[in-house]
Write a protein that holds these residues in place. Sequence first.
Motif, mmCIF file in Angstrom:
data_model
loop_
_atom_site.group_PDB
_atom_site.id
_atom_site.type_symbol
_atom_site.label_atom_id
_atom_site.label_comp_id
_atom_site.label_asym_id
_atom_site.label_seq_id
_atom_site.Cartn_x
_atom_site.Cartn_y
_atom_site.Cartn_z
ATOM 1 N N THR A 12 0.830 -1.205 0.000
ATOM 2 C CA THR A 12 0.000 0.000 0.000
ATOM 3 C C THR A 12 0.861 1.250 0.000
ATOM 4 O O THR A 12 0.641 2.179 -0.790
ATOM 5 N N GLU A 130 -3.468 4.467 5.796
ATOM 6 C CA GLU A 130 -4.899 4.598 5.498
ATOM 7 C C GLU A 130 -5.536 5.770 6.225
ATOM 8 O O GLU A 130 -6.604 6.240 5.819
ATOM 9 N N PHE A 133 -5.886 8.398 3.824
ATOM 10 C CA PHE A 133 -7.011 8.202 2.909
ATOM 11 C C PHE A 133 -8.320 8.646 3.580
ATOM 12 O O PHE A 133 -9.176 9.263 2.938
ATOM 13 N N ALA A 170 -6.989 1.282 8.684
ATOM 14 C CA ALA A 170 -7.338 0.339 7.609
ATOM 15 C C ALA A 170 -8.645 -0.375 7.923
ATOM 16 O O ALA A 170 -9.497 -0.558 7.046
ATOM 17 N N LEU A 173 -11.465 2.124 7.433
ATOM 18 C CA LEU A 173 -11.741 2.311 6.004
ATOM 19 C C LEU A 173 -12.591 1.144 5.487
ATOM 20 O O LEU A 173 -13.564 1.353 4.741
ATOM 21 N N TYR A 184 -12.137 -3.304 2.019
ATOM 22 C CA TYR A 184 -10.768 -2.817 1.903
ATOM 23 C C TYR A 184 -9.883 -3.788 2.679
ATOM 24 O O TYR A 184 -9.833 -3.745 3.903
ATOM 25 N N LYS A 186 -6.587 -4.433 1.649
ATOM 26 C CA LYS A 186 -5.221 -4.163 1.217
ATOM 27 C C LYS A 186 -4.784 -5.027 0.039
ATOM 28 O O LYS A 186 -3.587 -5.299 -0.127
ATOM 29 N N VAL A 191 -6.526 -1.320 -3.152
ATOM 30 C CA VAL A 191 -5.678 -0.154 -2.894
ATOM 31 C C VAL A 191 -5.696 0.785 -4.087
ATOM 32 O O VAL A 191 -5.812 2.011 -3.933
ATOM 33 N N THR A 194 -8.854 2.845 -4.205
ATOM 34 C CA THR A 194 -8.849 3.979 -3.277
ATOM 35 C C THR A 194 -7.928 5.088 -3.765
ATOM 36 O O THR A 194 -8.303 6.269 -3.753
#
Length: 226
Positions: A12, A130, A133, A170, A173, A184, A186, A191, A194
Motif C-alpha cells: 500500500t 490509510e 485516505f 485500515a 476504512l 478494503y 489491502k 488499494v 482507493t
Amino acid sequence: MKKVAIFVEGMTEQKFVVMFLTEWFNSLGIHVELAKQLHGKVALKAAPLHAENISAYVLVVDCASDEQVMTQIRDQYASLQKANYTAIIGLRDVFPKTHAEIGLLRRGLQSSMPNGTLKTEIHLAEMEVEAWFLAEGTHFARVNSSLTPTRIRQGGFDITQPCENWANPAKTLHQIYKLEGLAYKKSAKQVKRTLDALSRTELAIHVIPSVRSLGEFVDALGAAVT
C-alpha cells in the motif's frame, strides 16, 4: 542526478509513494524503480547509465513488514552510500502499536539510524497510511456514490475528526466501505481503487497542510528529488 532510496512498510505504501512521485513531481524527469524484500534480502537495481533526461532516480522498496523498514535501511546503507545515493527515506505505520507508544517508537527508530554522511530519515504514518485516505473524505463518494458524508455519519463514523485519532485506520476504512457492501483488505486492486478515487486537489489544498505526518513525508519526498 539525484539517487533516492525509499523503504516502505508494504504494498500500500509503495503504491502511494509511486503515486506521489509520478503525479506530483512528474515534470522533473523522475525515473522510478520498484523492489521488494524477500527473505531479508533486497536486490538493488542499478540506476540508468544514460540519464541525460533524468533528474532523479528513485528506488521504492516494499519491505513487507514494519520492522523490516529500519532493518533494510541499516543493511543497505553501505551499499547505497557506495553507489552514490543522495538520500534515504523510510516510511512505516505505527499500528499495531498504540498512540501511547508513538514517542517510544520514534525514539527507538532515531537511535537505530545508521551513522554516515548519507542523509537518512524515517517517517511514521500515524497510525497507518490509510489514515491519510480517511482524511480525504471526498473520495468515498467516488468509490460508491451512496457513501455520502451523511451516510457515513449515520453509519457511526465521524470522518471530520483528525485522522490520526483512528486506532486502526485500515479497519475503519474497510468498515466504511462495508456500509455499501464493499471491502478494503489491502489487495492491490482495492488499494488502487482507493488511490484512484483520492482527489489530488483536496490532498494538496486541505489534507497535506493539515495532517502533520503526511505533510512532513511529502516535504521529505520533495526535498529529496528536487
